[in-house]
Design a protein around this motif. Structure first.
Motif, PDB file in Angstrom:
ATOM      1  N   VAL A  59       0.852  -1.185   0.000  1.00 40.94           N
ATOM      2  CA  VAL A  59       0.000   0.000   0.000  1.00 40.94           C
ATOM      3  C   VAL A  59       0.889   1.237   0.000  1.00 40.94           C
ATOM      4  O   VAL A  59       1.899   1.295   0.699  1.00 40.94           O
ATOM      5  CB  VAL A  59      -0.968  -0.004   1.206  1.00 40.94           C
ATOM      6  N   ASN A  60       0.527   2.215  -0.813  1.00 41.91           N
ATOM      7  CA  ASN A  60       1.238   3.481  -0.879  1.00 41.91           C
ATOM      8  C   ASN A  60       0.756   4.424   0.220  1.00 41.91           C
ATOM      9  O   ASN A  60      -0.453   4.579   0.423  1.00 41.91           O
ATOM     10  CB  ASN A  60       0.990   4.160  -2.230  1.00 41.91           C
ATOM     11  N   LEU A  61       1.697   5.061   0.885  1.00 41.20           N
ATOM     12  CA  LEU A  61       1.349   6.129   1.832  1.00 41.20           C
ATOM     13  C   LEU A  61       1.297   7.445   1.059  1.00 41.20           C
ATOM     14  O   LEU A  61       2.125   8.340   1.233  1.00 41.20           O
ATOM     15  CB  LEU A  61       2.367   6.182   2.967  1.00 41.20           C
ATOM     16  N   GLY A  62       0.329   7.527   0.170  1.00 41.41           N
ATOM     17  CA  GLY A  62       0.244   8.651  -0.747  1.00 41.41           C
ATOM     18  C   GLY A  62      -0.298   9.908  -0.098  1.00 41.41           C
ATOM     19  O   GLY A  62      -0.996   9.872   0.921  1.00 41.41           O
ATOM     20  N   ARG A  94       4.931   1.469   0.385  1.00 46.12           N
ATOM     21  CA  ARG A  94       5.730   2.318  -0.497  1.00 46.12           C
ATOM     22  C   ARG A  94       5.558   3.752  -0.007  1.00 46.12           C
ATOM     23  O   ARG A  94       4.430   4.198   0.219  1.00 46.12           O
ATOM     24  CB  ARG A  94       5.272   2.168  -1.946  1.00 46.12           C
ATOM     25  N   VAL A  95       6.684   4.449   0.161  1.00 45.21           N
ATOM     26  CA  VAL A  95       6.673   5.749   0.817  1.00 45.21           C
ATOM     27  C   VAL A  95       7.153   6.821  -0.157  1.00 45.21           C
ATOM     28  O   VAL A  95       8.357   7.001  -0.350  1.00 45.21           O
ATOM     29  CB  VAL A  95       7.549   5.741   2.085  1.00 45.21           C
ATOM     30  N   VAL A 133       9.708  -1.962   3.344  1.00 46.95           N
ATOM     31  CA  VAL A 133       9.540  -0.547   3.034  1.00 46.95           C
ATOM     32  C   VAL A 133      10.263  -0.199   1.737  1.00 46.95           C
ATOM     33  O   VAL A 133      11.420  -0.597   1.533  1.00 46.95           O
ATOM     34  CB  VAL A 133      10.086   0.349   4.166  1.00 46.95           C
ATOM     35  N   MET A 134       9.596   0.567   0.887  1.00 43.84           N
ATOM     36  CA  MET A 134      10.196   1.110  -0.326  1.00 43.84           C
ATOM     37  C   MET A 134      10.097   2.631  -0.250  1.00 43.84           C
ATOM     38  O   MET A 134       9.000   3.174  -0.180  1.00 43.84           O
ATOM     39  CB  MET A 134       9.462   0.590  -1.565  1.00 43.84           C
ATOM     40  N   ILE A 135      11.237   3.316  -0.209  1.00 38.42           N
ATOM     41  CA  ILE A 135      11.225   4.776  -0.225  1.00 38.42           C
ATOM     42  C   ILE A 135      11.705   5.253  -1.591  1.00 38.42           C
ATOM     43  O   ILE A 135      12.512   4.594  -2.248  1.00 38.42           O
ATOM     44  CB  ILE A 135      12.091   5.387   0.896  1.00 38.42           C
ATOM     45  N   ASN A 136      11.189   6.406  -2.013  1.00 38.36           N
ATOM     46  CA  ASN A 136      11.578   6.911  -3.326  1.00 38.36           C
ATOM     47  C   ASN A 136      11.769   8.416  -3.301  1.00 38.36           C
ATOM     48  O   ASN A 136      11.591   9.075  -2.270  1.00 38.36           O
ATOM     49  CB  ASN A 136      10.561   6.495  -4.396  1.00 38.36           C
TER      50      ASN A 136
END
Length: 390
Positions: A59-62, A94-95, A133-136
Motif C-alpha cells: 500500500v502506498n502512503l500517498g 511504499r513511501v 519498506v520502499m522509499i523513493n
C-alpha cells in the motif's frame, strides 16, 4: 500517482498518451526489443528475486511525505496505523517522499534534518510491524523538465539517503525516481540511473534498488530500458487502466474524465449518456459507446484494459530476468464502491496470475483503502485485495 493537489500535476498531454494506449491493448506475443546493451540476467535465483518475495501485497502512503513544506493538504499517518496495515494483510509500504523540497543550495544540496526525522518515523514503525519498506524520490519535477541539469542534485540526494540508511535492514529498498516523464525519457534516464546505482553501491553494495521506465512508469516504455549489470534491481511499472473509470471525476485530470457513473465492469444496465456541455473528444465518445454496448469480455471498462499489458510485463520479466513490481494502481473514490472493489479485485488477481507483486494507491487519501472516519476498510476493499471477510 497524480491527485488533485498532491501529486504530479498531471498534464493533458499525459492523459492523451495514456488513454490512447488504453484504446490499443497490446498483442500478447512477446519479442525482446530492448537495445542491445540491455543484457538479460539468465537466472531467477538472484538477490532481486529474493527481495521481491517481500513485496507481494503493498500500500502506498500517498499524499503524505511528498507534500511540499508549508502546504497542508496531505494526510497524516500515525504509528498505530502500521499494525493495522499488517493486520489487514499488507506486507509492505511504499513511501513517496519529496526529498528535493528539503535540499539546500548547490553544490551540496544538503537535506534538512526534518525530512530524515519524518521518513525515519515511517521506516522504523513499518519495519517494527514486519512491513517491508520502499522509499523513493517523488514529484522531482525539475528532473522531469531537464534531466541533465538536475542530475547533480538527483545524485547528491541519493548519496545522502544511501549513507543515512546504509545500516538499515535489507527489508528497506530504494526506488530511484517516481514516474519519470516529460523530458525524462527512458533513454535519458538510463545513464542517470546507472550513475545513481553506482553512487548508491558505494555505501549500500547489497541494497535492493527499484527503477521505473519513463512515460510515467509506463509499460510501453519497458522496451527502452537499459540497466547496468546488477542482479539486485527490481523494475516497477504503474497502471491505471481503464483510465476513464479509475480517474472519473478527478478534477486535475482534465475534461475527458469528468464523465461520472462509469462502472467496472461494463456494460451498464442503462446506457451512460454524457452531458453534451462537456464537449468530449471523439475518441472519448467512442470509448463510452463501446462501454455502453460491448459485452464484458470485450468491454473497455473490464480486465481487457490491463490483462494483456500485464501478460507482456510477465514475459519481459522472464526474458530479461528482472522481477516486476506493480508500484501503483487504484481508483478514485468518486467511482461507486462496488465498482471500485470489482476493479481492485480484478487487477490484483491479474497481477498475481502473472507473478507480479502489487502496491495499491493509496492508504487513506483520495484513492483510499482505509476509511479513517469509520475506522474500517472502504466497502468491499478488504475482500477485493485479500479474498476473505474480516
Amino acid at each position: 500517482m497524480k491527485t488533485i493537489l498532491s501529486t504530479t500535476g498531471i498534464t493533458l498531454a499525459w492523459l492523451a498518451i495514456h488513454c490512447t494506449m488504453a484504446e490499443a491493448a497490446p498483442n500478447a506475443e512477446f519479442s525482446p526489443l530492448n537495445p542491445p546493451d540491455m543484457k538479460p540476467i539468465r537466472q531467477h535465483d538472484t538477490p532481486a528475486w529474493h527481495a521481491a518475495r517481500l513485496f507481494h501485497h503493498g500500500v502506498n502512503l500517498g499524499d503524505y511525505l511528498e507534500v511540499p513544506p508549508g502546504q497542508n493538504w496531505g494526510v497524516k499517518v500515525s504509528a498505530e496505523e502500521f499494525a493495522r496495515m499488517r493486520r489487514e494483510g499488507f506486507d509492505h509500504v511504499r513511501v513517496p517522499v519529496g526529498w528535493h523540497h528539503y535540499a539546500g543550495p548547490a553544490p551540496d544540496f544538503k537535506l534538512a534534518p526534518e525530512i530524515f526525522r519524518r521518513v525515519d518515523f515511517i521506516v522504523t514503525n513499518a519495519l517494527n510491524n514486519h512491513l517491508a519498506v520502499m522509499i523513493n524520490i517523488h514529484h522531482f519535477n525539475e528532473l522531469d523538465k531537464d534531466p541533465v541539469a538536475a542530475t547533480d542534485e538527483f545524485l547528491t540526494i541519493w548519496r545522502q539517503l544511501a549513507e543515512h540508511y546504509q545500516n538499515f535492514p535489507a527489508q528497506l529498498v530504494f526506488e530511484l525516481d517516481n514516474e519519470p516523464h516529460d523530458k525524462a525519457t527512458t533513454a535519458l534516464m538510463n545513464p542517470i540511473y546507472a550513475r545513481a546505482i553506482a553512487e548508491i553501491r558505494r555505501s549500500n553494495p547489497k541494497r535492493t534498488l527499484v527503477v521505473e521506465p519513463g512515460g510515467w512508469g509506463g509499460i510501453q516504455e519497458l522496451n527502452q530500458l537499459v540497466l547496468p549489470p546488477d542482479d539486485n534491481v527490481i523494475v516497477s511499472i504503474h497502471c491505471y487502466e481503464p483510465f476513464h473509470f479509475t480517474h472519473q471525476g478527478a478534477s486535475w485530470a482534465g475534461a475527458d474524465v469528468k464523465v461520472m457513473g462509469i462502472q467496472f465492469p461494463g456494460p451498464p444496465a442503462q446506457p451512460l449518456v454524457p452531458d453534451p456541455a462537456l464537449d468530449l473528444k471523439p475518441w472519448v465518445l467512442d470509448w463510452i459507446g463501446k462501454y455502453n454496448t460491448l459485452p464484458t469480455d470485450k468491454n473497455p471498462s473490464s480486465p481487457l484494459a490491463f490483462a494483456d499489458k500485464l501478460k507482456l510485463v510477465h514475459a519481459w520479466s522472464d526474458y530479461y530476468g528482472y522481477p516486476i513490481h506493480l508500484g501503483e494502481f487504484g481508483a478514485y473514490v468518486k467511482a461507486d464502491a462496488r465498482s471500485r472493489a470489482n476493479f481492485y479485485s480484478a487487477m490484483r488477481r491479474t497481477a498475481e496470475s502473472e507473478k507480479i507483486g502489487w502496491c495499491i494507491w493509496d492508504w487513506s487519501a483520495n484513492f483510499r483503502y482505509w476509511d479513517k472516519t469509520n475506522n474500517c476498510p472502504m466497502p468491499g476493499m478488504h475482500e477485493a485485495l485479500f479474498g476473505k471477510s474480516k
